[in-house]
Every structure is written in structure tokens, then in C-alpha cells.
Design an enzyme around this catalytic site. Sequence first.
Site, mmCIF file in Angstrom:
data_model
loop_
_atom_site.group_PDB
_atom_site.id
_atom_site.type_symbol
_atom_site.label_atom_id
_atom_site.label_comp_id
_atom_site.label_asym_id
_atom_site.label_seq_id
_atom_site.Cartn_x
_atom_site.Cartn_y
_atom_site.Cartn_z
ATOM 1 C CB ALA A 11 -0.945 0.001 1.201
ATOM 2 N N GLY A 12 2.104 1.124 0.308
ATOM 3 C CA GLY A 12 2.952 2.311 0.448
ATOM 4 C C GLY A 12 3.200 3.008 -0.885
ATOM 5 N NE ARG A 16 12.397 4.895 1.848
ATOM 6 C CZ ARG A 16 12.527 3.869 2.701
ATOM 7 N NH1 ARG A 16 13.707 3.609 3.236
ATOM 8 N NH2 ARG A 16 11.503 3.111 3.008
ATOM 9 C CD GLN A 74 -2.039 0.550 5.212
ATOM 10 O OE1 GLN A 74 -1.316 0.405 4.227
ATOM 11 N NE2 GLN A 74 -1.557 0.730 6.431
ATOM 12 N N GLY A 79 1.502 2.382 8.567
ATOM 13 C CA GLY A 79 2.573 1.457 8.936
ATOM 14 C C GLY A 79 2.259 0.014 8.556
ATOM 15 N NE ARG A 335 5.531 1.156 -37.300
ATOM 16 C CZ ARG A 335 4.799 2.023 -38.006
ATOM 17 N NH1 ARG A 335 5.214 2.421 -39.209
ATOM 18 N NH2 ARG A 335 3.680 2.484 -37.521
ATOM 19 C CG ASN A 388 0.328 2.789 -45.301
ATOM 20 O OD1 ASN A 388 1.048 3.753 -45.559
ATOM 21 N ND2 ASN A 388 0.265 2.251 -44.114
ATOM 22 C CE1 TYR A 389 -3.795 8.462 -42.391
ATOM 23 C CE2 TYR A 389 -1.855 9.886 -42.490
ATOM 24 C CZ TYR A 389 -3.115 9.613 -41.981
ATOM 25 O OH TYR A 389 -3.696 10.460 -41.078
ATOM 26 C CB SER A 407 14.591 -0.430 -57.959
ATOM 27 O OG SER A 407 15.269 -1.645 -57.753
HETATM 28 C C1 UD1 Z 1 10.229 -2.776 6.832
HETATM 29 C C2 UD1 Z 1 10.402 -3.337 8.246
HETATM 30 C C3 UD1 Z 1 11.886 -3.494 8.534
HETATM 31 C C4 UD1 Z 1 12.515 -4.403 7.495
HETATM 32 C C5 UD1 Z 1 12.227 -3.900 6.071
HETATM 33 C C6 UD1 Z 1 12.670 -4.935 5.091
HETATM 34 C C7 UD1 Z 1 8.568 -2.489 9.611
HETATM 35 C C8 UD1 Z 1 8.137 -1.487 10.617
HETATM 36 N N1 UD1 Z 1 9.828 -2.427 9.208
HETATM 37 O O1 UD1 Z 1 10.827 -1.481 6.813
HETATM 38 O O2 UD1 Z 1 12.083 -4.058 9.844
HETATM 39 O O3 UD1 Z 1 13.905 -4.500 7.731
HETATM 40 O O4 UD1 Z 1 10.828 -3.661 5.879
HETATM 41 O O5 UD1 Z 1 12.569 -4.471 3.764
HETATM 42 O O6 UD1 Z 1 7.763 -3.318 9.216
HETATM 43 N N2 UD1 Z 1 3.387 -0.796 3.559
HETATM 44 C C9 UD1 Z 1 2.007 -0.740 3.516
HETATM 45 N N3 UD1 Z 1 1.354 0.152 4.284
HETATM 46 C C10 UD1 Z 1 1.995 0.984 5.155
HETATM 47 C C11 UD1 Z 1 3.408 0.926 5.207
HETATM 48 C C12 UD1 Z 1 4.073 0.019 4.388
HETATM 49 O O7 UD1 Z 1 1.386 -1.483 2.759
HETATM 50 O O8 UD1 Z 1 1.299 1.741 5.849
HETATM 51 C C13 UD1 Z 1 4.093 -1.740 2.681
HETATM 52 C C14 UD1 Z 1 4.958 -1.035 1.661
HETATM 53 O O9 UD1 Z 1 4.239 -0.800 0.485
HETATM 54 C C15 UD1 Z 1 6.097 -2.027 1.463
HETATM 55 C C16 UD1 Z 1 6.168 -2.791 2.778
HETATM 56 O O10 UD1 Z 1 4.958 -2.530 3.451
HETATM 57 O O11 UD1 Z 1 5.820 -2.938 0.422
HETATM 58 C C17 UD1 Z 1 7.347 -2.331 3.639
HETATM 59 O O12 UD1 Z 1 7.188 -0.945 3.904
HETATM 60 P P1 UD1 Z 1 8.397 0.059 3.972
HETATM 61 O O13 UD1 Z 1 7.886 1.380 4.293
HETATM 62 O O14 UD1 Z 1 9.240 -0.105 2.771
HETATM 63 O O15 UD1 Z 1 9.153 -0.534 5.255
HETATM 64 P P2 UD1 Z 1 10.680 -0.404 5.592
HETATM 65 O O16 UD1 Z 1 10.935 0.939 6.161
HETATM 66 O O17 UD1 Z 1 11.506 -0.834 4.466
HETATM 67 CA CA CA Z 2 11.070 -1.413 2.299
#
Ligand code: UD1
Ligand code: CA
Length: 462
Positions: A11-12, A16, A74, A79, A335, A388-389, A407
Site C-alpha cells: 500500500a505504500g 524514496r 488500506q 505502517g 512493427r 498506405n495512408y 526498384s
Molecule cells: C520494513 C520493516 C523493517 C525491514 C524492512 C525490510 C517495519 C516497521 N519495518 O521497513 O524491519 O527491515 O521492511 O525491507 O515493518 N506498507 C504498507 N502500508 C503501510 C506501510 C508500508 O502497505 O502503511 C508496505 C509497503 O508498500 C512495502 C512494505 O509494506 O511494500 C514495507 O514498507 P516500507 O515502508 O518499505 O518498510 P521499511 O521501512 O523498508
Molecule cells: Ca522497504
Amino acid sequence: MKDSVAIILAAGEGKRMKSATAKILHPLAGKPLLFYPLNAARKVKSQKIIVVVGYQGEKVKRTFSDEDIIFVTQWKQLGTGHAAASARDALTGFKGDVLILCGDIPLIKDSTLATLIALHQEAKNLVTVLTTTMKNPTGYGRIVRDHKGLVQKIIEDKDATSQEKEISEINSGIYCFDAEFLFEALESLSRQNAQNEYYLTDTIAIARDRGKSVGAVCAADETEVMGINNRIELAQASDVMRMQILEKLMLEGVSVINPKDTYIDFGVTIGKDTLICPNTFLMGNTDIGENCLIEPGCQIKDSKIGNQVTVRLASVIHESIIRDRATIGPFAHIRPGSDVGEGVRIGNFVEVKKTTIGKGSKASHLTYLGDTTVGSEVNVGAGTITCNYDGVSKHQTIIEDGVFIGSNTELVAPVKIGKEALIGAGSTITKNVPPGNLAISRAKQVNLPKKPFLGKKEEKEP
Ligand code: UD1
Ligand code: CA
């Protein structure tokens, strides 16, 4: 064996990445990142696969719409713990094990997941975490073990003391949980941490505090659990994936002159004794037969290439079929929608679009064939253009078997050239040509004495 399902956290936003596209949709070896954990979950036979989406959720659902996935949303990214909790309703009453994967960990192998699940079930753990040791663990959650070596808790990088930051064993973000424990423990998470988030990782300490068993499986290869957070890591993971794809192909009998400079997407198939030269891109849904030669600098995408085909230097083939023993290029452009027949020769600076070419025909130099059906054993002379066009619509050209086109000919579509007709060089053909006829349409040549004209030219104004 207990039932097991998978939850993939996706969901993130992936801030970065600094991108307008959600991180898990960024391509790696031709597939979006999320494809890979999904693939791994299927291979370990997860009975249900739940993907937690949020940022660009609709786009993610559309991208994976043909798959057997349960999507849950979500709404706010609070988190990883909060994300996992979003899957609760989809798993009401489920009492087996839950494998948790992350959408941003693409290199994970199904064999490692199988080991994780097996160990978790054997040891009857509440939770088993996949770890690895890293030379540079910065950014990852660290595995804190007690004096007996048992996992005590996971501390996030941002919350870690300088001493904890020294720990090189990290949390991969992949776990196997007892489902009942998971959803119960998620209820008691708090956001009192450096990121003000509900950390899934806090469930480890919760299990420990209850005196319950927590296990860990340490993956030997750190690249396998590499999380993609920025574009540098995406490029690094691409490198690893690319080498895996190439090594598999080479072991199956494909020759690759310089693997470091060869780019083959996940899922491309190549027959044995085919030779792939450097700086070649084989992309998407592409299959290449046996005994082919793919010369340097070619790009082949979503295409089927037969056996003993030669694709010469710097040629591009998209969404087309090239049949056995054909030769393409150098510098040819095939193509979408083209079907190039057996033993056909397409030479340099030839462009082919939505065109079918029959067995043994040739277009060897400087030609455009668009919206055309070419029969077998046709010779298309240098500089032939299908017009063609007309500025509004596209029209068809039909060139029947055994035709010879001189040719520098223009074929103004719609037009049909009958079987074994002959077109004189330099003709502009606007009318159908009956089978076996010679058609010629160019101004008659006149030969005049050169002198009077030259004389005139030299005259000067007084
Ligand atoms: C997370 C772990 C960390 C681990 C690392 C490995 C936690 C708190 N930390 O950190 O210990 O070493 O992964 O790669 O779990 N996501 C959601 N919803 C949210 C937040 C995140 O779906 O609200 C998903 C993101 O899309 C991603 C995954 O969870 O696919 C991990 O999230 P990310 O924010 O990348 O966690 P890290 O900081 O890498
Ligand atoms: Ca990650």
C-alpha cells in the site's frame, strides 16, 4: 500440514523512488515489482493471496486484474502493522498460517519461503521471521537476540541505539505467523516510535513477552531479501535478476557473448544453440526458437521468432511473428502486427508494419511495406513504398505470389498486384495489375542533343 495463506503488503507510496508511479509498479526485468512476490506466493501454494493496496490502489488492481488475488485497501498508510490488519476481514475465521511478504522485495525465492513455512510449522512457532546478515544493514530493522541467541525483538533503524545499529542481522520483512496470534497482536500495537507508525515488527516482542516461541530462519544470500526503496536499489536488483535469467538460459543451451550487456526480461524463452550478441534487449512476451543468431543492438519485444532465424545488427521487432529461417536486418524495423514467413529476407533500412509476407519473399533494401499482404516468392525491389495512408485512412496493398516489383516503385493503396505480374522500375501504380501483366507507369525517356541546351545556359545578359 496447516493451511497457509499469503498477505502481500503493497500500500505504500515508495516516497524514496521520487516517482509519479507507485513503487511496486516500477518494472524489474519487464514485470512490475509486485509480480515477483505474487509469483513466489503462488509457487508455495498459498491458498489465498491477499494484496494490501492503498497508494494508486486502482492502478495496481488494474495491472493485476487477470489474477486470482483478493485486494484489500488500506485507506491511510499508518505502517506495516496497520497494513497487515487491513487483511483481517478477508481472513475471518481462518486458523492456519499467514505468510507475510512485501511488494518491494522481488528477489525472494519460493524455496526460501518453503523452508520458512516448514520450520515455522515444525517448531510450532507463533511467528517465524526471515532474517539475513548484511554487510551494510543501514535502513533495515535489526534482529535483537537474547543471551541464549533467541529472537527477542526487532528494532527499526530509526529507533535503534548506536549499539543496536551495530547488529548485522536484519529483518527481511517476510514472516510466517499463526493467524490467530497475528490479528490479536496487531490490536495491541502503538505508534510510539520514531515514525509514528504501527510497526508489524512489534508483534515479535509481544509473542516473546507472552513466553511464546519466536523463530528465525537466516537466508544465506542477502540479495534475496533486498528491499527496493530507491532507484539505486532497483538498478542493483535488476542486475541480480538479469544474471539469474541469463544463467538459467545459458544452462539450458543458449550462448550469450557478454551477459553483462544483455537484457532479457523475465519469462522470455530461447531455444538451444541460439546465440545472443551484446547490447540486445529481449522484452515482454517474447519467444525465440533454436539455432537463431541475434546480432548486437537488437530490440525484440512481444514477438515470436522461429528456428534458424538471423536478426542482424540494430534491428527492432515489435509484436510480430518471424518464421523459420527468415533473415531480418541489419537496421530493419518490424512493427506491430507483422508476420514474416519462412525463409523471407528483410534487408537493411526496410520497415514493415501490419504486413504478412509469404514464404521465400524478399525485400532487401530501403523499403516500406505497410498494411500489405505479400504472397510467396515475391521480389520487392529497392526503394519500394506502399503508399498506405491518404491523410485520413489507411488502405491495403495486396501483392500476390511470384510478383516482381522493380526498384523505386510506389504502390498507391488500395491496390492489388496479380500473381506473377511484373512492375517496371520507377512506376507509380494506382490501378490494380492483372495476373501475369507487365505494368509500367513512368514518363517516356527522351534523348536530345546536349549542345543547344548547354549553349543557352552559358548566355549572359549584356
Ligand atoms: C520494513 C520493516 C523493517 C525491514 C524492512 C525490510 C517495519 C516497521 N519495518 O521497513 O524491519 O527491515 O521492511 O525491507 O515493518 N506498507 C504498507 N502500508 C503501510 C506501510 C508500508 O502497505 O502503511 C508496505 C509497503 O508498500 C512495502 C512494505 O509494506 O511494500 C514495507 O514498507 P516500507 O515502508 O518499505 O518498510 P521499511 O521501512 O523498508
Ligand atoms: Ca522497504
